[in-house]
Design an enzyme around this catalytic site. Structure first.
Site, PDB file in Angstrom:
ATOM      1  N   GLY A 164      -0.902   0.856  -2.916  1.00  0.00           N
ATOM      2  CA  GLY A 164      -1.014   0.310  -4.277  1.00  0.00           C
ATOM      3  C   GLY A 164      -1.072   1.446  -5.288  1.00  0.00           C
ATOM      4  N   ARG A 211       4.956   0.027   0.388  1.00  0.00           N
ATOM      5  CA  ARG A 211       4.277   0.001   1.688  1.00  0.00           C
ATOM      6  C   ARG A 211       5.400  -0.111   2.714  1.00  0.00           C
ATOM      7  NH1 ARG A 211       0.127  -3.230  -1.480  1.00  0.00           N
ATOM      8  NH2 ARG A 211      -1.693  -1.895  -1.444  1.00  0.00           N
ATOM      9  N   ASP A 253      -6.240   4.831   2.558  1.00  0.00           N
ATOM     10  CA  ASP A 253      -6.369   5.199   3.976  1.00  0.00           C
ATOM     11  C   ASP A 253      -5.095   4.965   4.784  1.00  0.00           C
ATOM     12  OD1 ASP A 253      -6.724   2.502   3.787  1.00  0.00           O
ATOM     13  OD2 ASP A 253      -8.423   2.402   5.172  1.00  0.00           O
ATOM     14  N   THR A 268      -6.589   5.025  -4.938  1.00  0.00           N
ATOM     15  CA  THR A 268      -6.633   3.575  -4.746  1.00  0.00           C
ATOM     16  C   THR A 268      -7.727   3.011  -5.639  1.00  0.00           C
ATOM     17  OG1 THR A 268      -7.317   1.780  -3.270  1.00  0.00           O
ATOM     18  CG2 THR A 268      -7.980   3.972  -2.588  1.00  0.00           C
ATOM     19  N   ASP A 297      -9.509   0.647  -5.119  1.00  0.00           N
ATOM     20  CA  ASP A 297     -10.585   0.045  -4.328  1.00  0.00           C
ATOM     21  C   ASP A 297     -11.775   0.975  -4.062  1.00  0.00           C
ATOM     22  OD1 ASP A 297      -9.043  -2.175  -4.272  1.00  0.00           O
ATOM     23  OD2 ASP A 297      -8.497  -2.060  -2.153  1.00  0.00           O
ATOM     24  N   ASP A 347     -12.415   2.906  -1.602  1.00  0.00           N
ATOM     25  CA  ASP A 347     -12.945   2.612  -0.266  1.00  0.00           C
ATOM     26  C   ASP A 347     -12.512   3.638   0.784  1.00  0.00           C
ATOM     27  OD1 ASP A 347     -10.293   1.937  -0.304  1.00  0.00           O
ATOM     28  OD2 ASP A 347     -10.529   0.000   0.681  1.00  0.00           O
ATOM     29  N   ARG A 404      -9.419  -5.684  -1.587  1.00  0.00           N
ATOM     30  CA  ARG A 404      -9.037  -6.431  -0.380  1.00  0.00           C
ATOM     31  C   ARG A 404     -10.157  -6.431   0.654  1.00  0.00           C
ATOM     32  NH1 ARG A 404      -3.340  -5.306   0.894  1.00  0.00           N
ATOM     33  NH2 ARG A 404      -4.107  -3.192   0.644  1.00  0.00           N
TER      34      ARG A 404
END
Ligand code: F6P
Length: 324
Positions: A11, A72, A103, A126, A128, A130, A172
């Protein structure tokens, strides 16, 4: 080292462009050519490459998205796909590769490093936030600010109608955007993938609120990856059990990922771009840039593969006190 390739993958994240610009400038200062690879790993498989120059990347810091585009790539996940990718790297005489992404993107970089002995360096990008080993990933600050501004607006209209709003934010598998935007907006409830049992607590709150003589607005922030389901699913259950609430759902979706990057995303992106190129020039390969304990450092890609990120426990504690 004469040529460094750079790609963005997964993303897109605000701050990627500031990072690309810094990579190009650091390369130029060290007489290294910088090659842009378009559409992530797809660009390596298909051969979408073009040199990046200080002139061609001027002024991109302020742009959202990524000038290199992203994807992706399914083909890159196969042995054949990666062999094609490495052929392109050979053909373009790329000596090292910088991968900006999350990741999944780092796993791709690791594969190229282990299978073909390619010097690689990762940069966390990202929304996120994460990734193991870093307190920050590019794009997170812009995304949380986007979410915060949208939730503030929803709160105005929720107050006016005394409505219950379920606002779904991105993430997500991670609740960082939900947690931070909920605290920033003073939301009443937050649903996080990392926490269980929130629905029970939420229903208990609704039961108590439904007995109160005066109605008030209620705002619940829901991370899209929450185990209780998405905002629509939760809203359906609320409508069945508590029809007395005027319930609405807003999914913020990709609005969170766009827009001009905040100062934080531009500056960290730029710092990491410089750090990544200088590390490669100093023969430090197989790492990714990270921000931990107040310092910008390098973390081993192999280490990250075996660990999971953790939530900020103090912030989780604070949210328990700050929500209903
Ligand atoms: O980049 C991370 C992320 O925005 C997640 O929060 C979200 O689940 C996912 O990407 C959406 O992916 P796509 O843009 O492919 O729909």
């Amino acid at each position: 080292m004469n040529r460094i390739g750079v790609l963005t993958s997964g993303g897109d994240a605000p701050g990627m462009n500031a990072c690309i610009r810094a990579i190009v400038k650091t390369c130029a200062k060290n007489n290294v050519e910088c090659i842009g690879i378009f559409e992530g790993y797809n660009g390596l498989v298909e051969g979408f490459l073009s040199p990046l120059t200080v002139e061609s990347t001027k002024g991109i810091e302020k742009l959202g998205g990524t000038i290199l585009k992203t994807a992706r790539s399914e083909e890159f996940k196969t042995d054949q796909g990666r062999a094609k990718a490495f052929e392109t790297i050979r053909e373009y005489e790329i000596d090292a590769l910088i991968v900006i992404g999350g990741d999944g993107s780092f796993k791709g970089a690791q594969a190229l490093m282990h299978e073909f002995d390619l010097p690689v360096l990762g940069i966390p990008g990202t929304i996120d936030n994460d990734l193991y080993g870093t307190d920050y990933t590019l794009g997170f600050d812009t995304a949380v600010n986007n979410a915060m501004q949208a939730i503030d607006k929803i709160m105005d209209t929720a107050e006016a109608h005394n409505r219950l709003f379920l606002v779904e934010v991105m993430g997500r598998d991670s609740g960082h955007i939900a947690l931070n935007s909920a605290v920033a907006c003073g939301a009443d409830v937050v649903f996080l993938p990392e926490v269980d049992g929130e629905l029970k607590q939420f229903f208990a709150l609704l039961k108590q609120r439904s007995k109160e003589p005066v109605a008030h607005a209620l705002i619940a922030v829901v991370a899209e990856g929450d185990s209780e389901g998405n905002a629509f699913k939760i809203a359906n259950r609320v409508r069945t059990l508590f029809p007395e609430f005027d319930t609405r759902v807003t999914v913020l979706g990709h609005t969170q990922r766009g827009g001009s990057p905040t100062q934080r995303d531009r500056v960290i992106g730029a710092r990491w771009g410089v750090l990544a190129v200088e590390s490669l020039l100093n023969k430090k390969y197989g790492y990714y840039t990270a921000f931990a304990k107040g310092k910008h450092i390098l973390v081993s890609l192999d280490k990250a593969a075996n660990h999971k990120y953790s939530m900020d426990k103090d912030l989780l504690h604070a949210v328990n006190i700050l929500t209903e």
